[in-house]
Design a protein around this motif. Structure first.
Motif, PDB file in Angstrom:
ATOM      1  N   ARG A  40       0.824  -1.208   0.000  1.00  0.00           N
ATOM      2  CA  ARG A  40       0.000   0.000   0.000  1.00  0.00           C
ATOM      3  C   ARG A  40       0.860   1.261   0.000  1.00  0.00           C
ATOM      4  NH1 ARG A  40      -4.683  -1.447   4.440  1.00  0.00           N
ATOM      5  NH2 ARG A  40      -5.666  -3.124   3.232  1.00  0.00           N
ATOM      6  N   TYR A  41       2.116   1.095   0.382  1.00  0.00           N
ATOM      7  CA  TYR A  41       3.010   2.248   0.485  1.00  0.00           C
ATOM      8  C   TYR A  41       4.097   2.262  -0.578  1.00  0.00           C
ATOM      9  CZ  TYR A  41       0.799   2.863   5.025  1.00  0.00           C
ATOM     10  OH  TYR A  41      -0.124   3.050   6.023  1.00  0.00           O
ATOM     11  N   ALA A  42       4.481   1.092  -1.055  1.00  0.00           N
ATOM     12  CA  ALA A  42       5.542   1.011  -2.068  1.00  0.00           C
ATOM     13  C   ALA A  42       5.478  -0.349  -2.743  1.00  0.00           C
ATOM     14  CB  ALA A  42       6.917   1.214  -1.430  1.00  0.00           C
ATOM     15  N   PRO A  43       5.807  -0.424  -4.022  1.00  0.00           N
ATOM     16  CA  PRO A  43       5.822  -1.727  -4.694  1.00  0.00           C
ATOM     17  C   PRO A  43       6.970  -2.594  -4.179  1.00  0.00           C
ATOM     18  CG  PRO A  43       6.677  -0.019  -6.141  1.00  0.00           C
ATOM     19  CD  PRO A  43       6.159   0.683  -4.934  1.00  0.00           C
ATOM     20  N   LEU A  44       6.704  -3.888  -4.042  1.00  0.00           N
ATOM     21  CA  LEU A  44       7.766  -4.812  -3.646  1.00  0.00           C
ATOM     22  C   LEU A  44       8.581  -5.262  -4.850  1.00  0.00           C
ATOM     23  CD1 LEU A  44       5.907  -6.961  -0.967  1.00  0.00           C
ATOM     24  CD2 LEU A  44       7.953  -5.586  -0.592  1.00  0.00           C
ATOM     25  N   ALA A  45       7.988  -5.302  -6.021  1.00  0.00           N
ATOM     26  CA  ALA A  45       8.695  -5.738  -7.224  1.00  0.00           C
ATOM     27  C   ALA A  45       9.897  -4.830  -7.478  1.00  0.00           C
ATOM     28  CB  ALA A  45       7.760  -5.709  -8.431  1.00  0.00           C
ATOM     29  N   GLY A  46      11.081  -5.429  -7.499  1.00  0.00           N
ATOM     30  CA  GLY A  46      12.306  -4.689  -7.743  1.00  0.00           C
ATOM     31  C   GLY A  46      12.912  -4.030  -6.524  1.00  0.00           C
ATOM     32  N   ALA A  47      12.239  -4.089  -5.375  1.00  0.00           N
ATOM     33  CA  ALA A  47      12.749  -3.439  -4.165  1.00  0.00           C
ATOM     34  C   ALA A  47      13.772  -4.319  -3.451  1.00  0.00           C
ATOM     35  CB  ALA A  47      11.601  -3.127  -3.217  1.00  0.00           C
ATOM     36  N   VAL A  48      14.751  -3.680  -2.825  1.00  0.00           N
ATOM     37  CA  VAL A  48      15.702  -4.368  -1.954  1.00  0.00           C
ATOM     38  C   VAL A  48      15.117  -4.353  -0.543  1.00  0.00           C
ATOM     39  CG1 VAL A  48      18.025  -4.371  -0.973  1.00  0.00           C
ATOM     40  CG2 VAL A  48      17.666  -3.694  -3.372  1.00  0.00           C
ATOM     41  N   VAL A  49      14.843  -5.541   0.002  1.00  0.00           N
ATOM     42  CA  VAL A  49      14.189  -5.655   1.302  1.00  0.00           C
ATOM     43  C   VAL A  49      15.110  -6.374   2.282  1.00  0.00           C
ATOM     44  CG1 VAL A  49      12.180  -6.496   2.565  1.00  0.00           C
ATOM     45  CG2 VAL A  49      11.928  -5.748   0.183  1.00  0.00           C
ATOM     46  N   ALA A  50      15.336  -5.770   3.434  1.00  0.00           N
ATOM     47  CA  ALA A  50      16.085  -6.407   4.520  1.00  0.00           C
ATOM     48  C   ALA A  50      15.083  -6.914   5.541  1.00  0.00           C
ATOM     49  CB  ALA A  50      17.040  -5.414   5.161  1.00  0.00           C
ATOM     50  N   ASP A  51      15.002  -8.236   5.694  1.00  0.00           N
ATOM     51  CA  ASP A  51      14.094  -8.879   6.643  1.00  0.00           C
ATOM     52  C   ASP A  51      14.899  -9.162   7.911  1.00  0.00           C
ATOM     53  OD1 ASP A  51      12.224 -10.365   8.006  1.00  0.00           O
ATOM     54  OD2 ASP A  51      12.204 -12.039   6.594  1.00  0.00           O
ATOM     55  N   ARG A  64      10.098 -12.277  -1.988  1.00  0.00           N
ATOM     56  CA  ARG A  64      10.717 -12.730  -3.242  1.00  0.00           C
ATOM     57  C   ARG A  64       9.656 -13.163  -4.254  1.00  0.00           C
ATOM     58  NH1 ARG A  64      15.864 -16.315  -0.966  1.00  0.00           N
ATOM     59  NH2 ARG A  64      17.067 -14.539  -0.161  1.00  0.00           N
ATOM     60  N   ARG A  65       8.588 -13.791  -3.782  1.00  0.00           N
ATOM     61  CA  ARG A  65       7.513 -14.184  -4.697  1.00  0.00           C
ATOM     62  C   ARG A  65       6.887 -12.974  -5.378  1.00  0.00           C
ATOM     63  NH1 ARG A  65       6.628 -18.773  -1.242  1.00  0.00           N
ATOM     64  NH2 ARG A  65       5.543 -17.518   0.316  1.00  0.00           N
ATOM     65  N   ARG A  66       6.971 -11.838  -4.707  1.00  0.00           N
ATOM     66  CA  ARG A  66       6.386 -10.614  -5.261  1.00  0.00           C
ATOM     67  C   ARG A  66       7.410  -9.771  -6.015  1.00  0.00           C
ATOM     68  NH1 ARG A  66       1.268  -8.901  -1.585  1.00  0.00           N
ATOM     69  NH2 ARG A  66       0.856 -10.956  -0.678  1.00  0.00           N
ATOM     70  N   GLY A  67       8.582 -10.345  -6.260  1.00  0.00           N
ATOM     71  CA  GLY A  67       9.564  -9.684  -7.098  1.00  0.00           C
ATOM     72  C   GLY A  67      10.619  -8.878  -6.391  1.00  0.00           C
ATOM     73  N   ALA A  68      10.659  -8.945  -5.056  1.00  0.00           N
ATOM     74  CA  ALA A  68      11.665  -8.197  -4.304  1.00  0.00           C
ATOM     75  C   ALA A  68      12.994  -8.949  -4.263  1.00  0.00           C
ATOM     76  CB  ALA A  68      11.188  -7.942  -2.880  1.00  0.00           C
ATOM     77  N   LEU A  69      14.062  -8.187  -4.125  1.00  0.00           N
ATOM     78  CA  LEU A  69      15.374  -8.744  -3.813  1.00  0.00           C
ATOM     79  C   LEU A  69      15.495  -8.710  -2.298  1.00  0.00           C
ATOM     80  CD1 LEU A  69      18.177  -9.771  -4.623  1.00  0.00           C
ATOM     81  CD2 LEU A  69      18.906  -7.385  -4.810  1.00  0.00           C
ATOM     82  N   ALA A  70      15.113  -9.811  -1.650  1.00  0.00           N
ATOM     83  CA  ALA A  70      15.005  -9.835  -0.190  1.00  0.00           C
ATOM     84  C   ALA A  70      16.108 -10.684   0.418  1.00  0.00           C
ATOM     85  CB  ALA A  70      13.646 -10.379   0.229  1.00  0.00           C
ATOM     86  N   VAL A  71      16.645 -10.204   1.544  1.00  0.00           N
ATOM     87  CA  VAL A  71      17.674 -10.946   2.261  1.00  0.00           C
ATOM     88  C   VAL A  71      17.212 -11.138   3.702  1.00  0.00           C
ATOM     89  CG1 VAL A  71      18.955  -8.833   2.844  1.00  0.00           C
ATOM     90  CG2 VAL A  71      20.112 -11.053   2.923  1.00  0.00           C
ATOM     91  N   LEU A  72      17.372 -12.343   4.213  1.00  0.00           N
ATOM     92  CA  LEU A  72      17.019 -12.676   5.586  1.00  0.00           C
ATOM     93  C   LEU A  72      18.229 -12.483   6.484  1.00  0.00           C
ATOM     94  CD1 LEU A  72      15.260 -13.950   7.827  1.00  0.00           C
ATOM     95  CD2 LEU A  72      15.934 -16.194   6.947  1.00  0.00           C
ATOM     96  N   LEU A  73      18.048 -11.731   7.568  1.00  0.00           N
ATOM     97  CA  LEU A  73      19.095 -11.470   8.552  1.00  0.00           C
ATOM     98  C   LEU A  73      18.581 -11.946   9.900  1.00  0.00           C
ATOM     99  CD1 LEU A  73      19.538  -7.884   7.197  1.00  0.00           C
ATOM    100  CD2 LEU A  73      21.327  -9.609   7.000  1.00  0.00           C
ATOM    101  N   GLU A  74      19.151 -13.032  10.416  1.00  0.00           N
ATOM    102  CA  GLU A  74      18.634 -13.679  11.619  1.00  0.00           C
ATOM    103  C   GLU A  74      19.795 -14.127  12.503  1.00  0.00           C
ATOM    104  OE1 GLU A  74      16.945 -15.311  14.620  1.00  0.00           O
ATOM    105  OE2 GLU A  74      15.602 -14.458  13.118  1.00  0.00           O
ATOM    106  N   PRO A  75      19.786 -13.777  13.818  1.00  0.00           N
ATOM    107  CA  PRO A  75      20.915 -14.135  14.680  1.00  0.00           C
ATOM    108  C   PRO A  75      20.868 -15.541  15.255  1.00  0.00           C
ATOM    109  CG  PRO A  75      19.347 -12.788  15.894  1.00  0.00           C
ATOM    110  CD  PRO A  75      18.836 -12.863  14.486  1.00  0.00           C
TER     111      PRO A  75
END
Length: 241
Positions: A40-51, A64-75
């Protein structure tokens, strides 16, 4: 599902009740819901997302299914490998010191992590740091005085954290996963809102109950009442230039 709506809230509540027996169904639904909120605020397709603190990767996979370049960061390695293997490219990383350059992410995302860190101010500052100017920061957390504030010991945490833990042990024969002051902290809506609104490097786009079926924004504006009725506070923040 429309957000907010009674149908959506009931579907999420039913999913939460089966979190232990059907984590894929529960977190899959929650990930789709969070992705809908973000879009609702920004498209995920093509976005770099830090989870940040994304556990086993349900949110990362949905982005990622929605086209984002997403990376998981978990300790926590136990969380990372809870499903056998984390998503490709996942990184074991501390939320206090993310291995990302300043402004590297278009969207920095955190779901139900803030109540598990001892220093939420530093955690939030690190999320802001790695978000580019005009990028978005999504933060949602369960506040301590909500009906689910004690997590698996709720709602008995209202009678005190120690009493709630003792009851859980008697009922289940095992210790609860979360201990107040160790891996769960008493986070409150009012102080958190004051903290983020006092910052000069972010703008608050939304502050609302994450799961409420109606009056989601109004509830978070009512001092006292919001500490219980908000249940889970959702913040959508914009990094200022």
């Amino acid at each position: 599902m429309r957000d907010p709506s009674l149908r959506r809230s009931l579907a999420l509540l039913r999913a939460f009740r089966h979190e232990q027996t059907d984590p894929e169904g529960c977190y899959g639904l929650l990930a789709r819901d969070a992705a809908d909120q973000l879009e609702r605020y920004a498209p995920l397709a093509g976005a770099v997302v830090a989870d940040v603190g994304g556990g086993a990767g349900h949110f990362t996979e949905e982005f990622r299914r929605r086209g984002a370049l997403a990376v998981l960061l978990e300790p926590d390695p136990a969380e990372l490998y809870a499903r056998g293997a984390p998503p490709e490219g996942a990184v074991r990383a501390d939320g206090y010191l993310l291995p990302l350059a300043d402004g590297a992410a278009d969207i920095c995302f955190s779901s139900n992590v803030l109540e598990h860190v001892a220093d939420p101010r530093t955690f939030l500052s690190e999320m802001v740091r790695v978000t580019r100017p005009d990028g978005l920061i999504y933060v949602a957390f369960t506040n301590w005085l909500s009906p689910w504030g004690g997590h698996e010991t709720a709602p008995w945490h209202y009678l005190g954290a120690r009493r709630a833990r003792d009851r859980y042990r008697r009922r289940t024969g095992r210790s609860p996963k979360h201990t107040l002051g160790e891996n769960l902290f008493a986070l409150h809506v009012g102080p958190t809102l004051r903290q983020v609104r006092a910052r000069r490097d972010i703008e608050v786009l939304a502050a609302r109950s994450r799961y409420a079926p109606f009056l989601a924004g109004a509830v978070a504006r009512l001092p006292g009442v919001r500490e219980v009725a908000t249940w889970n506070l959702l913040l959508i923040l914009r990094r200022l230039p």
